[in-house]
Motif scaffolding. Structure first.
Motif, PDB file in Angstrom:
ATOM      1  N   ASP A  33      42.233  53.460  45.773  1.00 42.02           N
ATOM      2  CA  ASP A  33      41.036  52.707  45.378  1.00 42.02           C
ATOM      3  C   ASP A  33      41.316  51.726  44.239  1.00 42.02           C
ATOM      4  O   ASP A  33      40.389  51.220  43.597  1.00 42.02           O
ATOM      5  N   GLY A  34      42.582  51.459  43.984  1.00 42.29           N
ATOM      6  CA  GLY A  34      42.940  50.565  42.898  1.00 42.29           C
ATOM      7  C   GLY A  34      42.442  49.143  43.106  1.00 42.29           C
ATOM      8  O   GLY A  34      42.237  48.692  44.241  1.00 42.29           O
ATOM      9  N   SER A  35      42.214  48.429  42.007  1.00 40.34           N
ATOM     10  CA  SER A  35      41.698  47.064  42.074  1.00 40.34           C
ATOM     11  C   SER A  35      42.812  46.081  42.411  1.00 40.34           C
ATOM     12  O   SER A  35      43.749  45.891  41.623  1.00 40.34           O
ATOM     13  N   VAL A  36      42.706  45.481  43.585  1.00 42.76           N
ATOM     14  CA  VAL A  36      43.710  44.516  44.026  1.00 42.76           C
ATOM     15  C   VAL A  36      43.437  43.135  43.431  1.00 42.76           C
ATOM     16  O   VAL A  36      44.357  42.416  43.034  1.00 42.76           O
ATOM     17  N   GLU A  37      42.170  42.745  43.358  1.00 48.65           N
ATOM     18  CA  GLU A  37      41.818  41.407  42.886  1.00 48.65           C
ATOM     19  C   GLU A  37      42.316  41.160  41.461  1.00 48.65           C
ATOM     20  O   GLU A  37      42.936  40.124  41.169  1.00 48.65           O
ATOM     21  N   THR A  39      44.653  42.752  39.859  1.00 44.63           N
ATOM     22  CA  THR A  39      46.107  42.810  39.811  1.00 44.63           C
ATOM     23  C   THR A  39      46.723  41.505  40.286  1.00 44.63           C
ATOM     24  O   THR A  39      47.626  40.956  39.641  1.00 44.63           O
ATOM     25  N   ILE A  40      46.239  40.991  41.406  1.00 45.52           N
ATOM     26  CA  ILE A  40      46.767  39.736  41.930  1.00 45.52           C
ATOM     27  C   ILE A  40      46.511  38.598  40.942  1.00 45.52           C
ATOM     28  O   ILE A  40      47.375  37.737  40.728  1.00 45.52           O
ATOM     29  N   LYS A  41      45.339  38.599  40.322  1.00 45.11           N
ATOM     30  CA  LYS A  41      45.037  37.554  39.342  1.00 45.11           C
ATOM     31  C   LYS A  41      45.986  37.636  38.153  1.00 45.11           C
ATOM     32  O   LYS A  41      46.470  36.615  37.649  1.00 45.11           O
ATOM     33  N   SER A  42      46.268  38.846  37.703  1.00 47.86           N
ATOM     34  CA  SER A  42      47.185  39.001  36.573  1.00 47.86           C
ATOM     35  C   SER A  42      48.590  38.549  36.955  1.00 47.86           C
ATOM     36  O   SER A  42      49.304  37.961  36.140  1.00 47.86           O
ATOM     37  N   PHE A  43      48.988  38.800  38.205  1.00 48.03           N
ATOM     38  CA  PHE A  43      50.290  38.347  38.678  1.00 48.03           C
ATOM     39  C   PHE A  43      50.342  36.818  38.714  1.00 48.03           C
ATOM     40  O   PHE A  43      51.333  36.203  38.321  1.00 48.03           O
ATOM     41  N   GLN A  44      49.273  36.210  39.213  1.00 45.03           N
ATOM     42  CA  GLN A  44      49.222  34.752  39.286  1.00 45.03           C
ATOM     43  C   GLN A  44      49.242  34.124  37.894  1.00 45.03           C
ATOM     44  O   GLN A  44      49.869  33.079  37.689  1.00 45.03           O
ATOM     45  N   ASP A  45      48.551  34.755  36.947  1.00 48.70           N
ATOM     46  CA  ASP A  45      48.583  34.262  35.567  1.00 48.70           C
ATOM     47  C   ASP A  45      49.994  34.362  34.977  1.00 48.70           C
ATOM     48  O   ASP A  45      50.446  33.471  34.252  1.00 48.70           O
ATOM     49  N   ASP A 194      47.054  45.681  50.552  1.00 46.20           N
ATOM     50  CA  ASP A 194      45.582  45.656  50.617  1.00 46.20           C
ATOM     51  C   ASP A 194      45.098  45.372  52.033  1.00 46.20           C
ATOM     52  O   ASP A 194      44.118  45.968  52.502  1.00 46.20           O
ATOM     53  N   VAL A 195      45.762  44.463  52.741  1.00 49.14           N
ATOM     54  CA  VAL A 195      45.391  44.169  54.127  1.00 49.14           C
ATOM     55  C   VAL A 195      45.546  45.414  54.992  1.00 49.14           C
ATOM     56  O   VAL A 195      44.663  45.738  55.812  1.00 49.14           O
ATOM     57  N   LYS A 196      46.662  46.104  54.799  1.00 47.76           N
ATOM     58  CA  LYS A 196      46.896  47.331  55.566  1.00 47.76           C
ATOM     59  C   LYS A 196      45.867  48.391  55.224  1.00 47.76           C
ATOM     60  O   LYS A 196      45.345  49.079  56.123  1.00 47.76           O
ATOM     61  N   ARG A 197      45.536  48.524  53.955  1.00 51.97           N
ATOM     62  CA  ARG A 197      44.545  49.525  53.541  1.00 51.97           C
ATOM     63  C   ARG A 197      43.184  49.230  54.167  1.00 51.97           C
ATOM     64  O   ARG A 197      42.517  50.132  54.688  1.00 51.97           O
TER      65      ARG A 197
END
Length: 215
Positions: A33-37, A39-45, A194-197
């Protein structure tokens, strides 16, 4: 998750933080149930920060690659003037004892004519005087006079520093590109996870709905 928490404490010699490689996405996110959005934003930053550093270092590399040939040309000219003056001094000392070196004396005393660059496409002709002093631009509209040996020492030092700086800049650029690649791979792995989940959750929900209808 903040951008700062993405970077590892490990850094390269110039203080650029190393990017982590996410081995287990689910564990990194803290469960299914982890937050993907976020995490991805932090990676992009983080990628944006790496690219900003890469852009600055690329400009620095270009500046050094333009500067080093100029230093080499200046150093070569000063060394030539110094060698010419040293040669003339030796000829003067031996002039009384070696009459057969009259031609060498004339060559050493002959004025040196050369061209120097005023602009990218504009050159002027000049006659160099016999001197033991040169004037060097030090930047910021500052010019100072130096004795030839001191000028050679200064330019040699500047050339060594510029070459060292260029070497470390290239090393940092390679390091940054590796970190950007790692973060891009991390972003892709988290997105694919996330897509697989979501697909598995949808299949499970559809299966539960079908079972409920049958009952």
């Amino acid at each position: 998750m903040s951008v700062q928490s993405v970077f590892q404490e490990e850094k390269n010699p110039r203080g650029i933080p190393k990017a982590p490689f996410i081995v287990n996405v689910e564990e990194y996110l803290g469960g299914t149930d982890g937050s993907v959005e976020n995490t991805i934003k932090s990676f992009q930053d983080a990628i944006a920060k790496y690219r900003y550093m890469e852009s600055n270092l690329t400009q620095r590399r270009q500046g050094l690659e333009d500067k080093i040939p100029d230093i080499k040309k200046t150093l070569g000219m000063v060394e030539f003037l110094h060698a010419r003056r040293e040669g003339k001094g030796k000829v003067d000392e031996d002039e009384d004892d070696l009459d057969d070196e009259e031609d060498d004396v004339e060559d050493a005393q002959k004025q040196l004519t050369t061209t120097f660059e005023l602009n990218d496409t504009l050159y002027a002709e000049a006659t160099l005087e016999d001197t033991d002093t040169v004037y060097l631009w030090l930047g910021a509209n500052v010019m100072l006079s130096y004795k030839l040996p001191a000028a050679i020492a200064l330019l040699t030092s500047k050339l060594e520093l510029a070459n060292t700086s260029l070497s470390t800049t290239i090393e940092d650029l390679e390091f940054l590109r590796e970190q950007i690649t790692v973060m891009e791979v991390n972003t892709a792995r988290v997105y694919n996870w996330d897509v697989k989940r979501r697909r598995e959750q949808r299949i499970a929900e559809e299966g539960s709905g079908a079972a409920a209808k049958q009952s």
